[in-house]
Design an enzyme around this catalytic site. Sequence first.
Site, short mmCIF file in Angstrom:
data_model
loop_
_atom_site.label_atom_id
_atom_site.label_comp_id
_atom_site.label_asym_id
_atom_site.label_seq_id
_atom_site.Cartn_x
_atom_site.Cartn_y
_atom_site.Cartn_z
CG ASP A 1 -7.06 3.56 2.44
OD1 ASP A 1 -8.04 3.27 1.72
OD2 ASP A 1 -6.96 4.65 3.02
CE LYS B 1 -1.63 2.24 3.39
NZ LYS B 1 -2.13 2.60 4.70
#
Length: 287
Positions: A145, A127
Amino acid sequence: MKNAERMSRSERAERVMASLRKVIPAPETELVHDNPFELLVAVVLSAQCTDERVNKVTPALFEKYPTIEDMATAEPEDIFALIRSISYPNNKAKHLAGAARMLRDEFGGRVPETSAQLKRLPGVGQKTAEVMISAAFGGAALAVDTHVFRVANRIGLVSENAATVDKVERELKRILPEHTWGDAHHLLILHGRYTCTARAPKCAECVLPGLCKTWDRMEALPAARDGLDPGRGAYYCATRRHYFDTPDRISDRHGTEQVSCPRCGSMNVFNARTGVTTKRVKDYRIG
Ligand code: SF4
């Protein structure tokens, strides 16, 4: 207009992004930063923490350690003292000290621009690497996320069985044009942070009804029933038309546990006191 259930995912994605762009004119990160190194530090700190909180600690952190070289000389305890109000400060302090040293010693004092190199840094996973590629370097990346995961699932931009962050990332990249990935990431995050919130999505204020599968499913829930008698039982089965106190539980086709009638298994059940259906629409959260 087609309802959200009938639309292809790419068609829905195109319309969703167009609608969100109208209400979110500046889709960009809310982490305050001046350069890729500061963004990297802020993104590492933001794991399981709000951007607002991160923005409160980074000014003092960047003042004390304005460059990679400065932070590379710091001990984790020194960094810890400045980030103690952030979640997991011990680990994050170690990661930042380690990352700064690796940047100084192995990357010539610069933040690398490829996913493989970024992910070598302590505290940097998929991420964070995607955020850096997109927000710091303008590359094609789409970080997933908790907000992106929840919102993409609720709207129905990904398939019903996209149960992992990796799968959501792959599916979103498949349906969205590459040049829109960075924008889409921020649009979905900001929509999730301020409107399609985890606990109580503000559907009445949302610009996506008609495009959102969760909205369609909530609209399809049975209306509350008048005239039920809670004295005859806690629940009322509208299929067999009888009251009962102890319900069964059953998983519907979306994997959501529903109250069901112990006699016939029907999920067409109402709370006898409020008259409200017991049916729940599936929600999507990480962890
Ligand atoms: S309609 Fe509700 S559930 Fe759907 S995206 Fe908007 S806020 Fe989220």
